[in-house]
Design an enzyme around this catalytic site. Structure first.
Site, short mmCIF file in Angstrom:
data_model
loop_
_atom_site.label_atom_id
_atom_site.label_comp_id
_atom_site.label_asym_id
_atom_site.label_seq_id
_atom_site.Cartn_x
_atom_site.Cartn_y
_atom_site.Cartn_z
N TYR A 188 0.82 -1.22 0.00
CA TYR A 188 0.00 0.00 0.00
C TYR A 188 0.85 1.27 0.00
CZ TYR A 188 -4.40 -2.33 1.07
OH TYR A 188 -5.53 -3.10 1.03
N LYS A 255 2.43 -13.74 6.55
CA LYS A 255 2.43 -14.76 5.52
C LYS A 255 3.89 -15.15 5.25
CE LYS A 255 0.00 -17.04 2.54
NZ LYS A 255 -0.44 -18.33 2.96
#
Ligand code: NAD
Length: 447
Positions: A188, A255
């Protein structure tokens, strides 16, 4: 005293920060940004509810001095711009503010109406609502602007169930956790390059040259930076919240099984800050099972990590095992919305964007312009955000009264149209549909 042109600082105590700790007097000055659209309806209801909770909790000894700050439509009227420098300077001065929703232009049109969110290609009169004092040249999101200009790096979203709200999940009543999402890094951060652009092609060449690995030449390229600095300050805030609120676990979600040096490092650096700065207070999962027989000692915080995809399952199957979750930006965005859906949807989701010294609490829904000025919509999101704000000030007694009042109003079926509709659909016959201000009064009456 700082000199402002439009902002009138009321009598009261300026909030200060000493050694990272908020210093709050009995009459703190709090900035409020009314917001566009239904901000007009929900912000005054929030203020009235907070004033009643504070008066009741502290017997009149404490009160909030509200200071109006002008952004969005109000900014346009006061300054000729939706995002005034003076407004930012005032929030920095006051340290704590709460905001309603703001119109965000999304299409290609050059202008947007701040009354009805209609977008068009000219200034002056709005082609949709006919008002001639609300059309602004298009701009970037006010919410993003606030975050970036004050480095509000933690997006904080508490998620809890209120009895009586129709929710899709069988274990919804066990949901009560808070999400800390990193707000400034990850994919982002804006390093997103179009297919065929100079930078995209240069990155593809660089990777081939340095690693021998191929990326298709017709790829768009995004860069995912996750830093030690950005990670540690976010996880530090999540850990501090757990300490301040007496919560028993902080879970680092990542992750890292796939992206070792970004997501995986988020977990690694998160553990580092836990050990380095909260050593005596924390227990890791390994210690819990190898040294403590699975029993967390009173007052200690369990720090552990979970893979992002598994946490999406865990919050549905075992939500009561989680109290604070810390995540990088992208997964934090997804998880915040998924979690709030578990307990019945966005209507009651509070939130805040918090930096080292400054915190801005917010309604998390949009401006719903078709309901503006009708005293109809649900003020729950901004009222619960105000409860969070009171906790941030250390005024937990007042925050608890708000939660108690809102829980009871919803349980009693005294709700606005959105929840009333859902409750009727579930077969409830004792529901009374209230106005926005009527709901505020129902909450206050039950504190
Ligand atoms: P929205 O959240 O304003 O409205 C979607 C629908 O949700 C509404 O039609 C309404 O039925 C319902 N709704 C929203 N808030 C409600 C409330 N408090 N009580 C009851 N029902 C409620 O989303 P949108 O229509 O996509 O966006 C309208 C404008 O708001 C756009 O300009 C958008 O960019 C902006 N927006 C701002 C924020 C923010 O400031 N945080 C967030 C989302 C959207």
């Amino acid at each position: 005293m700082v000199d402002f042109k439009e902002v009138k600082i009321p009598e009261g105590d300026l909030i200060t920060v000493t050694n990272g700790k908020l210093q709050v007097g009995d009459h703190p000055i709090i900035g409020f940004l009314r917001g566009d659209g239904i901000g007009l309806d929900i912000t005054p209801v929030m203020q009235a509810t907070v004033d009643k909770a504070v008066a009741k909790a502290f017997g009149g000894r404490r009160s909030i001095a509200w200071c109006p700050l002008y952004f969005g439509l109000e900014g346009l009227h006061h300054y000729g711009t939706v995002f005034p420098d003076e407004g930012i300077a005032a929030i920095k001065h006051l340290k704590v503010a709460i905001k309603g929703p703001f119109t965000t232009p999304i299409g290609e049109e050059t202008h947007v109406c701040l009354y009805c969110a209609h977008q068009q290609y000219h200034s002056g009169r709005c082609d949709n609502c006919g008002r001639d004092d609300g059309v602004s040249p298009r701009y970037r999101s006010i919410n993003v602007g606030l975050r970036q200009s004050m480095d509000l790096y933690a997006c904080v979203r508490p998620v809890r169930y209120f009895e009586g709200v129709p929710a899709p999940n069988k274990y919804a009543d066990k949901v009560n956790f808070i999400i800390f999402r990193e707000n400034t890094e990850d994919v982002y951060a804006g390093h997103d390059f179009q297919k065929g652009s100079e930078v995209a092609l240069a990155i593809i060449d660089l990777i081939r040259e340095k690693t021998g690995r191929e990326i298709r030449s017709d790829s768009g390229i995004g860069v995912k930076p996750i830093s030690v600095f950005g990670t540690k300050r976010l996880v530090r805030k999540a850990l501090q919240w757990a300490v301040d609120q007496g919560l028993s676990s902080v879970t680092l979600v990542h992750k890292g099984n796939i992206m070792k040096f970004t997501e995986g490092s988020f977990a690694k650096w998160g553990y580092e800050v836990a050990r380095e700065e909260f050593g005596a207070r924390i227990v890791t999962e390994k210690q819990l099972w190898e040294e403590l027989d699975g029993q967390l000692p009173a007052g200690k915080i369990l720090v552990r990590d979970r893979i992002a995809d598994s946490i999406f399952q865990q919050i549905q199957t075992r939500p009561d095992e989680y109290s604070v979750l810390a995540l990088p930006n992208l997964n934090g965005d997804y998880l915040s919305d998924a979690a709030i859906a578990l307990v019945g949807g966005l209507g009651l989701g509070p939130g805040a964007n918090i930096g080292d010294e400054i915190a801005v609490f917010e309604a998390t829904h949009g401006t719903a312009p078709k309901y503006t000025g009708q005293d109809k919509v649900n003020p729950g999101s901004i009222i619960l955000s105000a409860a969070m704000m009171l906790e941030h000030l250390g005024w937990n007694e007042a925050a608890e009264l708000i939660i108690q009042g809102m829980s009871a109003a919803i349980r009693d079926g005294k709700v606005t149209y959105d929840l009333a509709r859902l409750m009727h659909r579930e077969g409830r016959t004792d529901v009374e549909e209230l106005s926005c201000s009527g709901f505020g009064e129902a909450v206050a009456a039950r504190m």
